[in-house]
Design a protein around this motif. Structure first.
Motif, PDB file in Angstrom:
ATOM      1  N   HIS A  32      79.485   4.097  25.365  1.00 45.06           N
ATOM      2  CA  HIS A  32      78.303   3.733  26.238  1.00 45.06           C
ATOM      3  C   HIS A  32      77.180   4.436  25.579  1.00 45.06           C
ATOM      4  O   HIS A  32      76.025   4.825  26.345  1.00 45.06           O
ATOM      5  CB  HIS A  32      78.653   4.401  27.709  1.00 45.06           C
ATOM      6  N   SER A  33      77.160   4.638  24.207  1.00 46.58           N
ATOM      7  CA  SER A  33      76.147   5.568  23.492  1.00 46.58           C
ATOM      8  C   SER A  33      75.604   4.399  22.383  1.00 46.58           C
ATOM      9  O   SER A  33      76.111   3.449  22.278  1.00 46.58           O
ATOM     10  CB  SER A  33      76.162   6.717  23.403  1.00 46.58           C
ATOM     11  N   ALA A  34      75.238   5.296  21.303  1.00 46.32           N
ATOM     12  CA  ALA A  34      74.610   4.498  20.225  1.00 46.32           C
ATOM     13  C   ALA A  34      75.289   5.243  18.887  1.00 46.32           C
ATOM     14  O   ALA A  34      75.546   6.261  19.061  1.00 46.32           O
ATOM     15  CB  ALA A  34      73.039   4.487  20.074  1.00 46.32           C
ATOM     16  N   GLU A  35      75.550   4.425  17.998  1.00 42.51           N
ATOM     17  CA  GLU A  35      76.331   4.979  16.607  1.00 42.51           C
ATOM     18  C   GLU A  35      75.395   6.388  16.322  1.00 42.51           C
ATOM     19  O   GLU A  35      76.048   7.360  15.707  1.00 42.51           O
ATOM     20  CB  GLU A  35      76.265   4.080  15.684  1.00 42.51           C
ATOM     21  N   VAL A  36      74.030   6.146  16.136  1.00 45.87           N
ATOM     22  CA  VAL A  36      73.505   7.512  15.505  1.00 45.87           C
ATOM     23  C   VAL A  36      73.440   8.598  16.484  1.00 45.87           C
ATOM     24  O   VAL A  36      73.631   9.812  15.934  1.00 45.87           O
ATOM     25  CB  VAL A  36      71.798   7.171  15.543  1.00 45.87           C
ATOM     26  N   LEU A  37      73.739   8.433  17.901  1.00 47.03           N
ATOM     27  CA  LEU A  37      73.760   9.586  18.685  1.00 47.03           C
ATOM     28  C   LEU A  37      75.215  10.006  18.746  1.00 47.03           C
ATOM     29  O   LEU A  37      75.741  11.232  18.917  1.00 47.03           O
ATOM     30  CB  LEU A  37      73.591   9.059  20.271  1.00 47.03           C
ATOM     31  N   ASN A  38      76.263   8.963  18.472  1.00 50.92           N
ATOM     32  CA  ASN A  38      77.771   9.423  18.304  1.00 50.92           C
ATOM     33  C   ASN A  38      77.866  10.408  17.030  1.00 50.92           C
ATOM     34  O   ASN A  38      78.887  10.979  17.011  1.00 50.92           O
ATOM     35  CB  ASN A  38      78.608   8.274  18.122  1.00 50.92           C
ATOM     36  N   ALA A  39      77.144   9.842  15.926  1.00 49.57           N
ATOM     37  CA  ALA A  39      77.537  10.578  14.540  1.00 49.57           C
ATOM     38  C   ALA A  39      77.663  12.006  14.596  1.00 49.57           C
ATOM     39  O   ALA A  39      78.697  12.785  13.908  1.00 49.57           O
ATOM     40  CB  ALA A  39      76.586  10.202  13.528  1.00 49.57           C
ATOM     41  N   PRO A  40      76.695  12.822  15.288  1.00 49.68           N
ATOM     42  CA  PRO A  40      76.987  14.319  15.305  1.00 49.68           C
ATOM     43  C   PRO A  40      77.950  15.062  16.413  1.00 49.68           C
ATOM     44  O   PRO A  40      78.120  16.175  16.473  1.00 49.68           O
ATOM     45  CB  PRO A  40      75.612  14.851  15.478  1.00 49.68           C
ATOM     46  N   ARG A  41      78.513  13.870  17.115  1.00 50.62           N
ATOM     47  CA  ARG A  41      79.474  14.442  18.310  1.00 50.62           C
ATOM     48  C   ARG A  41      80.509  15.455  18.018  1.00 50.62           C
ATOM     49  O   ARG A  41      80.943  16.251  18.655  1.00 50.62           O
ATOM     50  CB  ARG A  41      79.904  13.236  19.028  1.00 50.62           C
ATOM     51  N   ALA A  42      81.230  14.715  16.716  1.00 49.48           N
ATOM     52  CA  ALA A  42      82.396  15.772  16.559  1.00 49.48           C
ATOM     53  C   ALA A  42      82.122  17.193  16.062  1.00 49.48           C
ATOM     54  O   ALA A  42      82.814  18.069  16.446  1.00 49.48           O
ATOM     55  CB  ALA A  42      83.158  14.746  15.479  1.00 49.48           C
ATOM     56  N   VAL A 124      53.621   2.082  18.461  1.00 51.08           N
ATOM     57  CA  VAL A 124      54.069   3.361  19.444  1.00 51.08           C
ATOM     58  C   VAL A 124      55.230   2.803  19.816  1.00 51.08           C
ATOM     59  O   VAL A 124      55.454   1.787  20.610  1.00 51.08           O
ATOM     60  CB  VAL A 124      53.090   3.638  20.476  1.00 51.08           C
ATOM     61  N   ILE A 125      56.238   3.477  19.977  1.00 52.82           N
ATOM     62  CA  ILE A 125      57.607   3.372  20.867  1.00 52.82           C
ATOM     63  C   ILE A 125      57.869   4.393  21.980  1.00 52.82           C
ATOM     64  O   ILE A 125      57.767   5.509  21.411  1.00 52.82           O
ATOM     65  CB  ILE A 125      58.604   3.223  19.479  1.00 52.82           C
ATOM     66  N   LEU A 126      58.096   3.831  22.961  1.00 51.25           N
ATOM     67  CA  LEU A 126      58.652   4.741  24.191  1.00 51.25           C
ATOM     68  C   LEU A 126      59.590   4.015  24.870  1.00 51.25           C
ATOM     69  O   LEU A 126      59.284   2.875  25.573  1.00 51.25           O
ATOM     70  CB  LEU A 126      57.255   5.108  24.968  1.00 51.25           C
ATOM     71  N   GLY A 127      60.799   4.756  24.913  1.00 55.78           N
ATOM     72  CA  GLY A 127      61.790   3.859  25.614  1.00 55.78           C
ATOM     73  C   GLY A 127      63.073   4.601  25.633  1.00 55.78           C
ATOM     74  O   GLY A 127      63.363   6.020  25.230  1.00 55.78           O
ATOM     75  N   SER A 128      64.153   4.202  25.977  1.00 55.82           N
ATOM     76  CA  SER A 128      65.611   4.653  25.941  1.00 55.82           C
ATOM     77  C   SER A 128      65.971   5.162  24.564  1.00 55.82           C
ATOM     78  O   SER A 128      65.901   4.148  23.547  1.00 55.82           O
ATOM     79  CB  SER A 128      66.587   3.537  26.490  1.00 55.82           C
ATOM     80  N   LEU A 129      66.466   6.174  24.281  1.00 61.51           N
ATOM     81  CA  LEU A 129      66.892   6.745  23.273  1.00 61.51           C
ATOM     82  C   LEU A 129      68.051   5.951  22.916  1.00 61.51           C
ATOM     83  O   LEU A 129      67.932   5.741  21.340  1.00 61.51           O
ATOM     84  CB  LEU A 129      67.430   8.191  23.260  1.00 61.51           C
ATOM     85  N   LYS A 130      68.899   5.766  23.492  1.00 60.39           N
ATOM     86  CA  LYS A 130      70.015   4.961  23.043  1.00 60.39           C
ATOM     87  C   LYS A 130      69.795   3.262  22.534  1.00 60.39           C
ATOM     88  O   LYS A 130      70.287   3.208  21.606  1.00 60.39           O
ATOM     89  CB  LYS A 130      70.941   4.720  24.221  1.00 60.39           C
ATOM     90  N   GLU A 131      68.984   2.602  23.425  1.00 63.58           N
ATOM     91  CA  GLU A 131      68.396   1.449  22.941  1.00 63.58           C
ATOM     92  C   GLU A 131      67.671   1.548  21.561  1.00 63.58           C
ATOM     93  O   GLU A 131      67.821   0.788  20.725  1.00 63.58           O
ATOM     94  CB  GLU A 131      67.759   0.777  23.994  1.00 63.58           C
TER      95      GLU A 131
END
Length: 458
Positions: A32-42, A124-131
């Motif tokens: 339920h997240s994005a790969e870029v956010l998942n990469a540093p999880r471990a 300019v981009i403003l939105g969901s970090l996941k998206e």
């Protein structure tokens, strides 16, 4: 229990419940997240296993026992179930004459079902970090987690392991966002709840933006919010970041703000705690380019058993940079305040200009304030000063005002208002400055900060 290094303390049960939770739910968190956010999880999770939650034995956390706030059984929305609330219908911001581009985060998810009609400038981009991480992974990958070092801080490691969404603001080179951006963080739950959110802000060379973040709690349950904010300010860029906390006494907020400034950038950081339960704010600013300037300000108004702890670090890494720091507290009843501010001037940072000030008023004998201003200077051609005071209202001034017909209660309010006014006056948005004057006055009169027509503010 795990103890992978002899210097590490034994991981206690409070950590173990989250270690078990992550081990069981890692796949769900990542799904339920994005790969870029998942990469540093471990790596973040391994750091959390090693570090655990900070204890008061650590210098940076000596005034706040963080671990105890994680002991209760909180709900976490790891499966990203929809929260039944439309913030645009229930939230009314009562800031006259200030038109903002208004966005919401509900618990720790960006609310994208309805967005403001205002169109941001091109690029300019403003939105969901996941998206955004899914649509533009290279942009997020370049910056996400680069300032928030999970190897050094257990709360940052915990947040990085569990955060699934948040907010991203990106302003391209030389683009000016005229309208202030307002982000309202809403805590909403029927049961005790934990939210873990991220904010990533990127201003490229010559960009300009102003950002106001407001924290509110809708429900009278126990909330724990962890937040990690990373801010990258490019060369010649200008950025104002205001935070306003108006939650309730059963809310715990643990926020870490990391800022990196390039050459000739100008940043204003102003954090205001008007109503809360327990708040711990960590702010770390790296002045990485010559000519950079930061103005770091904050204030806290506390009563009951409220607790506010601000821990700041300003790192002068290069020559010819300027930092100004001003924090003020007013403490009443049995409240507790803490301020620890470090200004570090590295050997090559000649011609540094730095000033740090912490002023505090204890309105009762049962209120406690801990202050620890610090200078570490390793260069010889600098201009640096720091100071702190803890005192009570001036009895002579109170007597003088009463002699001129001002009731003692009003006299006390006027003196307290004058005391914090210096922090409010650093705000570079006139409408927000005027609104803060009114909110502070209401706060001193014991009125909860209810915005007119708002269904959130209790």
């Amino acid at each position: 229990m795990r103890n992978s290094h002899p210097e590490n303390r034994m991981i206690m049960s409070v950590e173990q419940q989250y270690i078990d939770l992550f081990s069981q739910a890692e796949a769900m968190i990542c799904r339920h997240s994005a790969e870029v956010l998942n990469a540093p999880r471990a790596v973040a999770f391994a750091d959390f296993e090693r570090l655990g939650f900070p204890t008061r034995k650590q210098e940076k956390y000596k005034y706040t026992d963080v671990g105890k706030f994680f002991e209760p059984d909180y709900g976490l929305n790891l499966n990203r179930l929809e929260i039944p609330v439309n913030p645009y219908e229930v939230f009314k911001c009562d800031v006259p004459n200030m038109s903002t581009a208004l966005y919401f985060v509900v618990n720790d998810a960006f609310y994208s079902k309805a967005l403001p009609k205002f169109h941001l400038p091109e690029g300019v981009i403003l939105g969901s970090l996941k998206e955004v991480a899914e649509q533009n992974p290279e942009l997020v990958k370049k910056y996400y987690g680069k300032l928030a070092d999970t190897a050094k801080d257990g709360v940052t490691a915990f947040n990085t392991a569990f955060a699934q969404d948040g907010v991203l603001l990106y302003v391209p080179k030389n683009v000016v966002v005229e309208k202030p951006i307002q982000l309202v963080n809403i805590l909403r739950s029927d049961v005790n709840f934990m939210a873990n959110r991220r904010v990533l802000i990127i201003l490229e060379e010559g960009a300009q933006a102003r950002f106001l973040a407001c924290d509110h709690a809708m429900d009278n349950v126990n909330f724990l919010a962890t937040q990690v904010i990373e801010v990258f300010v490019g060369e010649n860029a200008s950025f104002d970041f205001y935070e306003l906390e108006e939650t309730h006494t059963s809310t715990v907020r643990l926020s870490s703000l990391y800022v990196k400034q390039e050459a000739n950038s100008n940043v204003l950081l102003n954090g205001m705690t008007l109503y809360n339960g327990t708040t711990r704010n960590t702010t770390e600013v790296l002045l990485a380019g010559e000519g950079a300037e930061v103005n770091l300000c904050g204030m806290a108004i506390e009563d009951k058993n409220q607790h506010v702890d601000n821990n700041t670090t300003i790192d002068h890494a290069v020559p010819n940079c300027t930092s100004n720091e001003l924090f003020k507290y007013i403490l009443n009843d049995h409240s507790t305040g803490a301020f620890a501010g470090l200004v570090l001037v590295r050997p090559d940072a000649q011609h540094t200009n730095s000033q740090q000030t912490n002023r505090n008023l204890c309105a009762t004998r049962d209120a406690h304030m801990y202050t620890q201003p610090q200078l570490e200077i390793y260069a010889d051609d600098v201009k640096c000063s720091h100071g702190a005071t803890v005192g009570q209202l001036d009895e002579g001034a109170l007597f003088y005002m009463q002699q001129r017909g001002i009731p003692v209660r009003e006299a006390r309010l006027l003196l307290m208002f004058a005391f914090v006014n210096e922090v409010i006056d650093t705000i570079r948005l006139d409408a927000l400055k005027d609104r803060l004057h009114l909110l502070v006055e209401k706060r001193f009169r014991g009125e909860l900060n209810k915005c007119q027509g708002c269904a959130i503010c209790k």
